[in-house]
Design a protein around this motif. Sequence first.
Motif, PDB file in Angstrom:
ATOM      1  N   ILE A  55      -2.419   5.642 -15.589  1.00 59.06           N
ATOM      2  CA  ILE A  55      -3.131   5.627 -14.321  1.00 59.06           C
ATOM      3  C   ILE A  55      -4.139   4.488 -14.406  1.00 59.06           C
ATOM      4  CG2 ILE A  55      -4.683   6.883 -12.787  1.00 59.06           C
ATOM      5  CD1 ILE A  55      -3.391   9.468 -13.830  1.00 59.06           C
ATOM      6  N   VAL A  56      -4.040   3.539 -13.487  1.00 59.35           N
ATOM      7  CA  VAL A  56      -4.888   2.350 -13.497  1.00 59.35           C
ATOM      8  C   VAL A  56      -5.789   2.375 -12.269  1.00 59.35           C
ATOM      9  CG1 VAL A  56      -4.892  -0.178 -13.435  1.00 59.35           C
ATOM     10  CG2 VAL A  56      -3.104   1.043 -14.716  1.00 59.35           C
ATOM     11  N   ASP A  57      -7.051   2.101 -12.454  1.00 56.39           N
ATOM     12  CA  ASP A  57      -7.984   1.988 -11.333  1.00 56.39           C
ATOM     13  C   ASP A  57      -8.012   0.517 -10.908  1.00 56.39           C
ATOM     14  OD1 ASP A  57      -9.975   2.044  -9.472  1.00 56.39           O
ATOM     15  OD2 ASP A  57     -11.442   3.054 -10.747  1.00 56.39           O
ATOM     16  N   TRP A  58      -7.099   0.151 -10.011  1.00 51.71           N
ATOM     17  CA  TRP A  58      -6.956  -1.235  -9.579  1.00 51.71           C
ATOM     18  C   TRP A  58      -8.191  -1.737  -8.835  1.00 51.71           C
ATOM     19  CZ3 TRP A  58      -3.473  -4.135 -11.728  1.00 51.71           C
ATOM     20  CH2 TRP A  58      -2.310  -3.566 -12.218  1.00 51.71           C
ATOM     21  N   SER A  59      -9.003  -0.850  -8.317  1.00 55.93           N
ATOM     22  CA  SER A  59     -10.189  -1.290  -7.578  1.00 55.93           C
ATOM     23  C   SER A  59     -11.208  -1.975  -8.486  1.00 55.93           C
ATOM     24  CB  SER A  59     -10.847  -0.106  -6.867  1.00 55.93           C
ATOM     25  OG  SER A  59     -11.439   0.783  -7.798  1.00 55.93           O
ATOM     26  N   LYS A  60     -11.089  -1.774  -9.783  1.00 57.32           N
ATOM     27  CA  LYS A  60     -12.019  -2.403 -10.733  1.00 57.32           C
ATOM     28  C   LYS A  60     -11.561  -3.794 -11.157  1.00 57.32           C
ATOM     29  CE  LYS A  60     -14.014   1.797 -12.387  1.00 57.32           C
ATOM     30  NZ  LYS A  60     -14.619   2.500 -13.450  1.00 57.32           N
ATOM     31  N   ILE A  61     -10.408  -4.214 -10.694  1.00 58.69           N
ATOM     32  CA  ILE A  61      -9.852  -5.503 -11.101  1.00 58.69           C
ATOM     33  C   ILE A  61      -9.986  -6.486  -9.947  1.00 58.69           C
ATOM     34  CG2 ILE A  61      -7.784  -6.699 -11.909  1.00 58.69           C
ATOM     35  CD1 ILE A  61      -6.917  -3.933 -13.082  1.00 58.69           C
ATOM     36  N   GLU A  62     -10.837  -7.479 -10.158  1.00 58.59           N
ATOM     37  CA  GLU A  62     -11.090  -8.475  -9.125  1.00 58.59           C
ATOM     38  C   GLU A  62      -9.816  -9.272  -8.855  1.00 58.59           C
ATOM     39  OE1 GLU A  62     -14.100 -12.185  -8.609  1.00 58.59           O
ATOM     40  OE2 GLU A  62     -14.855 -10.429  -9.685  1.00 58.59           O
ATOM     41  N   GLY A  63      -9.554  -9.542  -7.596  1.00 59.59           N
ATOM     42  CA  GLY A  63      -8.386 -10.336  -7.228  1.00 59.59           C
ATOM     43  C   GLY A  63      -7.124  -9.509  -7.048  1.00 59.59           C
ATOM     44  N   THR A  68      -2.704   0.753   0.151  1.00 55.72           N
ATOM     45  CA  THR A  68      -1.830   1.901  -0.032  1.00 55.72           C
ATOM     46  C   THR A  68      -1.913   2.732   1.234  1.00 55.72           C
ATOM     47  OG1 THR A  68      -2.286   1.919  -2.415  1.00 55.72           O
ATOM     48  CG2 THR A  68      -1.326   3.913  -1.478  1.00 55.72           C
ATOM     49  N   ALA A  69      -0.755   3.185   1.686  1.00 56.89           N
ATOM     50  CA  ALA A  69      -0.708   3.982   2.906  1.00 56.89           C
ATOM     51  C   ALA A  69       0.164   5.211   2.689  1.00 56.89           C
ATOM     52  CB  ALA A  69      -0.155   3.159   4.064  1.00 56.89           C
ATOM     53  N   MET A  70      -0.237   6.293   3.354  1.00 60.25           N
ATOM     54  CA  MET A  70       0.572   7.508   3.399  1.00 60.25           C
ATOM     55  C   MET A  70       1.141   7.580   4.807  1.00 60.25           C
ATOM     56  SD  MET A  70      -2.062  10.072   1.538  1.00 60.25           S
ATOM     57  CE  MET A  70      -1.035  11.114   0.536  1.00 60.25           C
ATOM     58  N   ILE A  71       2.438   7.715   4.895  1.00 58.30           N
ATOM     59  CA  ILE A  71       3.086   7.726   6.200  1.00 58.30           C
ATOM     60  C   ILE A  71       3.781   9.067   6.384  1.00 58.30           C
ATOM     61  CG2 ILE A  71       4.737   6.564   7.708  1.00 58.30           C
ATOM     62  CD1 ILE A  71       4.401   4.103   5.789  1.00 58.30           C
ATOM     63  N   ASP A  72       3.383   9.782   7.432  1.00 60.44           N
ATOM     64  CA  ASP A  72       4.048  11.027   7.799  1.00 60.44           C
ATOM     65  C   ASP A  72       5.235  10.655   8.670  1.00 60.44           C
ATOM     66  OD1 ASP A  72       2.039  12.558   6.554  1.00 60.44           O
ATOM     67  OD2 ASP A  72       0.816  12.518   8.373  1.00 60.44           O
ATOM     68  N   SER A 116      -1.176  -6.205   2.346  1.00 62.27           N
ATOM     69  CA  SER A 116      -2.137  -6.176   3.445  1.00 62.27           C
ATOM     70  C   SER A 116      -1.740  -5.085   4.434  1.00 62.27           C
ATOM     71  CB  SER A 116      -2.147  -7.537   4.168  1.00 62.27           C
ATOM     72  OG  SER A 116      -0.906  -7.734   4.827  1.00 62.27           O
ATOM     73  N   MET A 117      -2.631  -4.821   5.390  1.00 62.66           N
ATOM     74  CA  MET A 117      -2.309  -3.863   6.447  1.00 62.66           C
ATOM     75  C   MET A 117      -1.124  -4.363   7.269  1.00 62.66           C
ATOM     76  SD  MET A 117      -6.014  -2.653   7.745  1.00 62.66           S
ATOM     77  CE  MET A 117      -6.422  -0.958   7.431  1.00 62.66           C
ATOM     78  N   ASN A 118      -1.030  -5.676   7.424  1.00 68.61           N
ATOM     79  CA  ASN A 118       0.104  -6.244   8.154  1.00 68.61           C
ATOM     80  C   ASN A 118       1.426  -5.976   7.424  1.00 68.61           C
ATOM     81  OD1 ASN A 118      -1.271  -7.208  10.372  1.00 68.61           O
ATOM     82  ND2 ASN A 118      -1.607  -9.236   9.484  1.00 68.61           N
ATOM     83  N   ASP A 119       1.411  -6.049   6.097  1.00 71.78           N
ATOM     84  CA  ASP A 119       2.622  -5.721   5.324  1.00 71.78           C
ATOM     85  C   ASP A 119       3.055  -4.287   5.590  1.00 71.78           C
ATOM     86  OD1 ASP A 119       2.960  -8.180   4.134  1.00 71.78           O
ATOM     87  OD2 ASP A 119       2.210  -7.568   2.166  1.00 71.78           O
ATOM     88  N   PHE A 141      -4.121   4.940   6.123  1.00 72.55           N
ATOM     89  CA  PHE A 141      -4.463   3.997   5.067  1.00 72.55           C
ATOM     90  C   PHE A 141      -5.435   4.642   4.101  1.00 72.55           C
ATOM     91  CE2 PHE A 141      -2.984   1.225   8.436  1.00 72.55           C
ATOM     92  CZ  PHE A 141      -2.141   0.374   7.729  1.00 72.55           C
ATOM     93  N   ILE A 142      -5.189   4.486   2.811  1.00 80.75           N
ATOM     94  CA  ILE A 142      -6.089   5.019   1.799  1.00 80.75           C
ATOM     95  C   ILE A 142      -7.239   4.035   1.637  1.00 80.75           C
ATOM     96  CG2 ILE A 142      -6.348   5.645  -0.642  1.00 80.75           C
ATOM     97  CD1 ILE A 142      -3.441   6.633  -0.530  1.00 80.75           C
ATOM     98  N   LEU A 143      -8.440   4.508   1.898  1.00 84.82           N
ATOM     99  CA  LEU A 143      -9.613   3.646   1.845  1.00 84.82           C
ATOM    100  C   LEU A 143     -10.244   3.623   0.458  1.00 84.82           C
ATOM    101  CD1 LEU A 143     -11.240   4.694   5.236  1.00 84.82           C
ATOM    102  CD2 LEU A 143      -9.673   2.783   4.783  1.00 84.82           C
TER     103      LEU A 143
END
Length: 166
Positions: A55-63, A68-72, A116-119, A141-143
């Motif tokens: 499990i990686v906390d990607w928010s701690k890695i700059e760049g 990530t989105a959850m779609i029902d 991105s959100m566009n992706d 969208f997961i914030l």
Amino acid sequence: MKLTEKEIEIVEILETNARISDEDIAKMINESLDATKHLIAKLEEMKVVVRYTSIVDWSKIEGHEGVTAMIDVKVTPKRGVGFDEVAQRIYRFKEVKSLYLMSGAYDLSVIIEGKSMNDVARFVSEKLSTIDSVLSTTTHFILKQYKHDGTIFEPNDDDKRIVVSP
């Protein structure tokens, strides 16, 4: 499939810490090293232990910005195959990280990652929504991630806020 108590103990240990050594597992379940290795190999062969992950906390890695989105997804199940056929079509997309059959207002829950959100929007409009059985979608969208698979994420320095009472 019925597992022995030792096999269940091993699965629980590995689920908590996939990097634990076979020697440590053998001690924890009070079994020989050879017997423990055999049980682990059996669990892997039976596809009970499917994969070892981190499990990686990607928010701690700059760049490393990403979304990530959850779609029902509401779908029409097909006669004879139910939801399986449409689920297989959806999980084959590289963007899809997880897919679940759900109870409630929606049938499937899809977790995807994009740059991105566009992706994500493009995935939903061009790939997901065009599948015949798909009736509707709702994208969330997961914030921020606080906890994942039992692991609590520590806040970044940027996330620490000083709260002043009035």
